[in-house]
Design a protein around this motif. Structure first.
Motif, PDB file in Angstrom:
ATOM      1  N   ASP A  29       1.028  -0.827  -0.104  1.00  0.00           N
ATOM      2  CA  ASP A  29       0.170  -0.192  -0.130  1.00  0.00           C
ATOM      3  C   ASP A  29       0.552   1.466  -0.448  1.00  0.00           C
ATOM      4  N   GLY A  30       1.493   1.201   0.484  1.00  0.00           N
ATOM      5  CA  GLY A  30       2.769   1.879   0.659  1.00  0.00           C
ATOM      6  C   GLY A  30       2.615   3.844   2.030  1.00  0.00           C
ATOM      7  N   LYS A  31       1.783   3.474   2.169  1.00  0.00           N
ATOM      8  CA  LYS A  31       1.389   4.023   3.863  1.00  0.00           C
ATOM      9  C   LYS A  31       1.411   4.028   4.928  1.00  0.00           C
ATOM     10  N   LEU A  35       4.582   1.814  10.297  1.00  0.00           N
ATOM     11  CA  LEU A  35       4.607   1.211  11.241  1.00  0.00           C
ATOM     12  C   LEU A  35       5.133  -0.094  10.953  1.00  0.00           C
ATOM     13  N   LEU A  36       5.158  -1.014  10.143  1.00  0.00           N
ATOM     14  CA  LEU A  36       6.091  -2.101   9.499  1.00  0.00           C
ATOM     15  C   LEU A  36       7.109  -2.548  10.121  1.00  0.00           C
ATOM     16  N   GLY A  37       8.341  -0.898   9.423  1.00  0.00           N
ATOM     17  CA  GLY A  37       9.240  -0.892  10.646  1.00  0.00           C
ATOM     18  C   GLY A  37       9.246  -1.379  11.963  1.00  0.00           C
ATOM     19  N   ALA A  38       8.903  -0.095  12.522  1.00  0.00           N
ATOM     20  CA  ALA A  38       8.176  -0.304  13.934  1.00  0.00           C
ATOM     21  C   ALA A  38       7.629  -1.517  14.396  1.00  0.00           C
ATOM     22  N   VAL A  39       7.343  -2.856  13.413  1.00  0.00           N
ATOM     23  CA  VAL A  39       6.464  -3.772  14.167  1.00  0.00           C
ATOM     24  C   VAL A  39       7.938  -4.774  13.664  1.00  0.00           C
ATOM     25  N   THR A  40       8.294  -4.580  12.802  1.00  0.00           N
ATOM     26  CA  THR A  40       9.531  -6.340  12.525  1.00  0.00           C
ATOM     27  C   THR A  40      11.068  -5.440  12.775  1.00  0.00           C
ATOM     28  N   GLY A  41      10.485  -3.970  13.766  1.00  0.00           N
ATOM     29  CA  GLY A  41      11.895  -3.792  14.559  1.00  0.00           C
ATOM     30  C   GLY A  41      11.786  -3.564  16.192  1.00  0.00           C
ATOM     31  N   PRO A  60      -1.668   3.091  12.124  1.00  0.00           N
ATOM     32  CA  PRO A  60      -1.847   4.261  11.799  1.00  0.00           C
ATOM     33  C   PRO A  60      -1.072   4.622  10.711  1.00  0.00           C
ATOM     34  N   THR A  61      -1.160   5.710   9.410  1.00  0.00           N
ATOM     35  CA  THR A  61      -0.678   6.029   8.589  1.00  0.00           C
ATOM     36  C   THR A  61       0.887   6.142   9.175  1.00  0.00           C
TER      37      THR A  61
END
Length: 184
Positions: A29-31, A35-41, A60-61
């Motif tokens: 989706d790109g937005k 969030l994805l960086g925080a979840v994986t990091g 959250p976007t």
């Protein structure tokens, strides 16, 4: 009257898109990169989410994270993990259900409650607004929201009944699997 509800599951309403995972769909989706960086990091967060599949993620976007970047930067990993887990609920909740119900209270993976309700024609999650509902994939469903859910933003459903907005039912095929549905 406080409204806590369990809804019947409509298989047609939660059919995954092209067999992609919800994580892949959010990435494409790109937005939702922050969030994805925080979840994986953040250690343990992605494992906690995937071990609870199917889930509903209130995502959250990037713009929502940018608004509170200084607050997020000050969080230690444990607190950040708790904040991230406060955006995830076990089971699938579609958008249509909140419109039908008016207001529901859900427990997140962090153990905190969130309120999801229709207010002024919009679906609200605590003090954030659902801006992109029903991103459905393998592992559950994502609803894009315009604010990060922070501790202290939960309020219970109103004690007076909330008048739901009329909506049409999607699909007619019922599954024996139990699930809860959220708003459209």
């Amino acid at each position: 009257m406080k409204f806590l509800a369990t809804f019947s599951f409509l298989a047609a309403a939660v059919t995954p898109v092209a067999s992609q995972s919800i994580i892949d769909l959010a990435s494409a989706d790109g937005k939702y990169g922050t969030l994805l960086g925080a979840v994986t990091g953040t250690p343990g967060v992605l494992d906690a989410i995937t071990s609870n599949f199917p889930v509903t993620i209130f995502a959250p976007t990037d713009a929502a994270f940018a608004e509170i970047a200084s607050t997020v930067a000050e969080l230690d990993q444990s607190t950040l993990a708790t904040v991230l887990a406060s955006h995830v609920v076990a089971d699938v909740y579609t958008a249509e259900a909140v419109i039908d119900a008016g207001c529901v209270e859900l427990m997140t993976l962090s153990g905190a409650n969130i309120r999801v309700m229709v207010k002024d024609g919009m679906v609200m999650v605590n003090d954030s607004t659902v801006i992109q509902p029903d991103i459905i994939g393998e592992g559950g469903i994502i609803h894009g929201i315009d604010k990060v859910i922070l501790p202290g933003t939960y309020e219970p459903c109103p004690t007076t009944p909330v008048t739901p907005v009329a909506s049409s039912s999607k699909g007619s095929s019922k599954s024996s699997k139990k699930s809860r549905r959220l708003a459209q």
